[in-house]
Enzyme design. Structure first.
Site, PDB file in Angstrom:
ATOM      1  N   ASP A  80       2.011   1.851  -5.958  1.00  0.00           N
ATOM      2  CA  ASP A  80       3.079   2.378  -5.114  1.00  0.00           C
ATOM      3  C   ASP A  80       4.202   2.865  -6.028  1.00  0.00           C
ATOM      4  O   ASP A  80       5.324   2.359  -6.030  1.00  0.00           O
ATOM      5  CB  ASP A  80       3.572   1.351  -4.096  1.00  0.00           C
ATOM      6  CG  ASP A  80       2.693   1.330  -2.841  1.00  0.00           C
ATOM      7  OD1 ASP A  80       1.707   2.083  -2.802  1.00  0.00           O
ATOM      8  OD2 ASP A  80       3.007   0.563  -1.916  1.00  0.00           O
ATOM      9  N   HIS A 221       1.903  -8.919   3.749  1.00  0.00           N
ATOM     10  CA  HIS A 221       0.571  -8.333   3.869  1.00  0.00           C
ATOM     11  C   HIS A 221      -0.530  -9.392   3.847  1.00  0.00           C
ATOM     12  O   HIS A 221      -1.637  -9.146   4.320  1.00  0.00           O
ATOM     13  CB  HIS A 221       0.325  -7.329   2.731  1.00  0.00           C
ATOM     14  CG  HIS A 221       1.131  -6.076   2.855  1.00  0.00           C
ATOM     15  ND1 HIS A 221       2.169  -5.779   2.013  1.00  0.00           N
ATOM     16  CD2 HIS A 221       1.058  -5.055   3.739  1.00  0.00           C
ATOM     17  CE1 HIS A 221       2.701  -4.623   2.360  1.00  0.00           C
ATOM     18  NE2 HIS A 221       2.049  -4.166   3.406  1.00  0.00           N
TER      19      HIS A 221
END
Length: 331
Positions: A80, A221
């Site tokens: 990311d 997550h």
């Protein structure tokens, strides 16, 4: 630099990559030793690329101070790299605004070994792999999957985003750049085969696997089920010492109660404080450290020992952990 010179640089870079290519999805590159004893010092950061916002610039400043103190040899990015949707192409100004112009400390002008995260796949994922970016900024190095060789450790970088079913079945109106990934089943089976083969053949003192997605996490997550099913058994069967990831925007250390493997999350490179903590996802005895905030991690690795430090944005050491090779071998 003239167009002929630029072309020559690109040809040289591509030629070097061909020299280190191995069969399948893994490529092998070498980081030359800089210390006489072969030891290495590494800084790990993930989930960072926000054009300096969300404290990215402030954290970069502290990273520079710590990297100088630790005499860092290289930096690992757990993915990311550019929010919210990767890069549009090789000329996207976000590359400079989120990377080149942010990490300017002399101690950070080392090679950055980088993998893609799910947000990177939402843009032009191939652009981040382009030798054009390497020519623009020599510290940038990004491949989907590769093996990094040092004198005493091997780092196995793997492309974890294609393992997540939801990016294919429920993309949340996002468009993912699956060039080079489809057909997906073949891509994943080849990557798993190559990873297992490389780990079996490895004679490195330390085996460290790096990916973007979590295997074990109490963050928002949580555990990545497909990685638990497909990747974790390979790591445990082949004496991998560490699995390092980002994705959850926190700092985290989880141990395994039945193997040597340590799970380390360094995903606090910019936007964090997301409030996730799911105690049900792991055995509570495995939880060593969790910090729902911004920060980074360092590793000091010798032939016999490894030392891990987690830092916050002010440079405070939040968690320390170390072990000898004999400790790992006894598990």
């Amino acid at each position: 630099m003239g167009s002929n010179s630029q072309l020559m640089v690109l040809i040289i870079i591509i030629f070097v990559e061909i020299l280190v290519t191995v069969n399948g999805e893994l490529h092998r590159v070498v980081h030359p030793a800089t210390k006489a004893d072969g030891s290495i010092s590494v800084l790990v950061i993930g989930d960072w690329g926000r054009k300096g916002m969300y404290n990215q610039s402030q954290l970069a400043y502290q990273m520079g101070i710590t990297a100088e103190k630790k005499d860092v040899d290289f930096i690992i990015s757990t993915g990311d790299n550019f929010y919210p949707s990767g890069l549009t192409d090789e000329n996207d100004p976000a590359f400079d605004e989120s990377f080149t112009n942010i990490y300017t400390a002399p101690s950070l002008l080392k090679k950055w070994y980088t993998v893609l995260g799910n947000h990177d796949y939402r843009g032009n994922a191939i652009a981040q792999l382009s030798p054009i970016l390497k020519a623009k900024d020599s510290k940038w190095f990004c491949m989907k999957s590769f093996i990094l060789n040092t004198d005493i450790a091997e780092f196995f970088f793997i492309d974890t985003t294609p393992f997540e079913d939801k990016y294919f079945t429920d993309p949340e109106d996002e468009v993912y750049d699956w060039r080079g990934v489809l057909p997906r089943d073949k891509y994943l089976s080849t990557l798993l085969r190559d990873l297992e083969s490389a780990l079996i053949e490895s004679r490195a003192k330390w085996k460290i696997v790096v990916g973007h997605h979590t295997i074990k996490s109490v963050g928002i997550h949580g555990n990545t089920k497909k990685l638990v099913q497909k990747v974790l058994p390979i790591l445990e069967a082949n004496d991998v010492d560490l699995y390092i990831n980002g994705h959850d925007h926190c700092l985290e250390h989880i141990s395994s109660h039945h193997s040597r493997l340590q799970f380390l999350t360094s995903g606090g490179g910019s936007k964090a404080w997301r409030g996730g903590y799911d105690r049900t996802s792991i055995n509570e005895k495995e939880m060593r450290f969790y910090y729902d905030g911004q920060g980074f991690m360092t590793m000091q690795i010798t032939e016999t020992d490894i030392d891990i430090d987690f830092y916050d944005i002010f440079g405070n050491v939040l968690h320390k952990w170390g072990a000898s090779k004999s400790y790992f071998s006894s598990i």
